[in-house]
Design a protein around this motif. Structure first.
Motif, PDB file in Angstrom:
ATOM      1  N   PRO A  98     -99.140  28.252 -56.241  1.00  0.00           N
ATOM      2  CA  PRO A  98     -97.979  27.364 -56.284  1.00  0.00           C
ATOM      3  C   PRO A  98     -98.302  26.096 -57.074  1.00  0.00           C
ATOM      4  CG  PRO A  98     -99.021  27.260 -54.136  1.00  0.00           C
ATOM      5  CD  PRO A  98     -99.737  28.326 -54.912  1.00  0.00           C
ATOM      6  N   VAL A  99     -97.310  25.571 -57.746  1.00  0.00           N
ATOM      7  CA  VAL A  99     -97.459  24.317 -58.493  1.00  0.00           C
ATOM      8  C   VAL A  99     -96.375  23.369 -57.997  1.00  0.00           C
ATOM      9  CG1 VAL A  99     -97.352  23.231 -60.771  1.00  0.00           C
ATOM     10  CG2 VAL A  99     -98.388  25.489 -60.524  1.00  0.00           C
ATOM     11  N   PRO A 100     -96.779  22.189 -57.508  1.00  0.00           N
ATOM     12  CA  PRO A 100     -95.760  21.242 -57.033  1.00  0.00           C
ATOM     13  C   PRO A 100     -94.871  20.779 -58.182  1.00  0.00           C
ATOM     14  CG  PRO A 100     -98.008  20.405 -56.635  1.00  0.00           C
ATOM     15  CD  PRO A 100     -98.128  21.690 -57.368  1.00  0.00           C
ATOM     16  N   LEU A 101     -93.614  20.597 -57.879  1.00  0.00           N
ATOM     17  CA  LEU A 101     -92.680  20.113 -58.893  1.00  0.00           C
ATOM     18  C   LEU A 101     -92.949  18.638 -59.185  1.00  0.00           C
ATOM     19  CD1 LEU A 101     -89.243  21.615 -57.824  1.00  0.00           C
ATOM     20  CD2 LEU A 101     -90.505  22.085 -59.918  1.00  0.00           C
ATOM     21  N   PRO A 102     -92.986  18.282 -60.457  1.00  0.00           N
ATOM     22  CA  PRO A 102     -93.091  16.861 -60.796  1.00  0.00           C
ATOM     23  C   PRO A 102     -91.738  16.173 -60.558  1.00  0.00           C
ATOM     24  CG  PRO A 102     -92.938  18.184 -62.786  1.00  0.00           C
ATOM     25  CD  PRO A 102     -92.970  19.138 -61.632  1.00  0.00           C
ATOM     26  N   ASP A 103     -91.690  14.885 -60.734  1.00  0.00           N
ATOM     27  CA  ASP A 103     -90.415  14.168 -60.610  1.00  0.00           C
ATOM     28  C   ASP A 103     -89.381  14.804 -61.531  1.00  0.00           C
ATOM     29  OD1 ASP A 103     -91.418  12.379 -58.778  1.00  0.00           O
ATOM     30  OD2 ASP A 103     -92.027  10.931 -60.311  1.00  0.00           O
ATOM     31  N   TYR A 104     -88.121  14.786 -61.095  1.00  0.00           N
ATOM     32  CA  TYR A 104     -87.075  15.473 -61.860  1.00  0.00           C
ATOM     33  C   TYR A 104     -86.893  14.904 -63.263  1.00  0.00           C
ATOM     34  CZ  TYR A 104     -83.853  11.612 -60.970  1.00  0.00           C
ATOM     35  OH  TYR A 104     -83.257  10.392 -60.929  1.00  0.00           O
ATOM     36  N   ASP A 105     -87.313  13.673 -63.492  1.00  0.00           N
ATOM     37  CA  ASP A 105     -87.168  13.106 -64.837  1.00  0.00           C
ATOM     38  C   ASP A 105     -88.421  13.314 -65.695  1.00  0.00           C
ATOM     39  OD1 ASP A 105     -88.717  11.376 -63.371  1.00  0.00           O
ATOM     40  OD2 ASP A 105     -87.635   9.567 -63.959  1.00  0.00           O
ATOM     41  N   SER A 106     -89.371  14.049 -65.203  1.00  0.00           N
ATOM     42  CA  SER A 106     -90.587  14.341 -65.959  1.00  0.00           C
ATOM     43  C   SER A 106     -90.285  15.354 -67.065  1.00  0.00           C
ATOM     44  CB  SER A 106     -91.661  14.904 -65.028  1.00  0.00           C
ATOM     45  OG  SER A 106     -92.718  15.457 -65.768  1.00  0.00           O
ATOM     46  N   GLU A 107     -91.024  15.260 -68.175  1.00  0.00           N
ATOM     47  CA  GLU A 107     -90.876  16.226 -69.266  1.00  0.00           C
ATOM     48  C   GLU A 107     -91.280  17.629 -68.823  1.00  0.00           C
ATOM     49  OE1 GLU A 107     -93.048  15.003 -72.714  1.00  0.00           O
ATOM     50  OE2 GLU A 107     -92.050  13.057 -72.795  1.00  0.00           O
ATOM     51  N   ARG A 108     -92.159  17.720 -67.842  1.00  0.00           N
ATOM     52  CA  ARG A 108     -92.670  19.009 -67.372  1.00  0.00           C
ATOM     53  C   ARG A 108     -91.770  19.658 -66.320  1.00  0.00           C
ATOM     54  NH1 ARG A 108     -97.180  17.813 -64.448  1.00  0.00           N
ATOM     55  NH2 ARG A 108     -97.436  20.034 -64.156  1.00  0.00           N
TER      56      ARG A 108
END
Length: 197
Positions: A98-108
């Motif tokens: 699993p990979v945690p989601l970055p902030d919604y405004d992140s490029e990733r």
């Protein structure tokens, strides 16, 4: 265990053993129940024999895992922290961590979200395949890399252990023990549980 203060480490639980009824075959697990080692005493050939050593290995492993479960229960009862098994249930259905989601405004954000959706799809697909393997009669054989020991698995349950009696002799106890350990560890791999191995 009861003498250690709650929250303090309890020594001696890193390796928990179990034996078969003859005391000739043993297994060692850690506190989480993960299989560490299988061993056969030098007298295994006379005491257990090649035809019944497979069930004896399963008996020793079950005994060690039962002791580990009892130790975890006692730790919990006496207020000690109980380690979580290293086994992540989702890992039975995917090799993708699993990979945690970055902030919604992140490029990733979109890339990670798309990756996690692919992971979820793989988990659901393999879980469906696994549920179909639970049907009676869907048996698979999982062998150790040396070809000496194998287990018959139905769904996620081991129903039988087999030893190639033509390939073992009185002096092959150590090699047989390694093959049994490897086969039993392989039973827990995602590919075996989903029927791909």
């Amino acid at each position: 265990m009861s003498r250690a203060a709650p929250g303090q480490p309890v020594r001696g639980l890193e390796q928990i053993d179990g034996t078969d009824s003859s005391g000739t075959v043993y297994a060692v697990v850690d506190l989480t129940g993960a299989l560490l080692r299988i061993g056969l005493d030098d007298s295994w050939w006379e005491q257990v024999g090649p035809r019944t050593v497979g069930p004896a290995i399963l008996q020793a492993v079950r005994g060690a895992k039962d002791k580990a479960a009892a130790a975890r229960m006692m730790l919990h009862q006496h207020g000690h922290e109980v380690p979580a098994p290293a086994y992540d249930p989702a890992s039975a259905f995917t090799d993708m961590p699993p990979v945690p989601l970055p902030d919604y405004d992140s490029e990733r954000f979109q890339d990670v979200l798309a990756r996690n959706l692919r992971r979820a799809e793989e988990i659901l697909t393999n879980a469906d395949r696994f549920s179909r393997l639970q049907e009676p009669g869907a048996e698979r054989t999982v062998s150790g890399p040396r070809g000496l020991f194998s287990v018959v698995v139905r769904g996620s349950q081991i129903i039988e252990a087999r030893v190639d009696t033509f390939m073992v002799g009185p002096g092959s106890g150590a090699e047989l023990a390694l093959d049994a350990r490897d086969a039993l560890r392989a039973v827990q791999s995602p590919r075996v549980l989903t029927g791909e191995a």
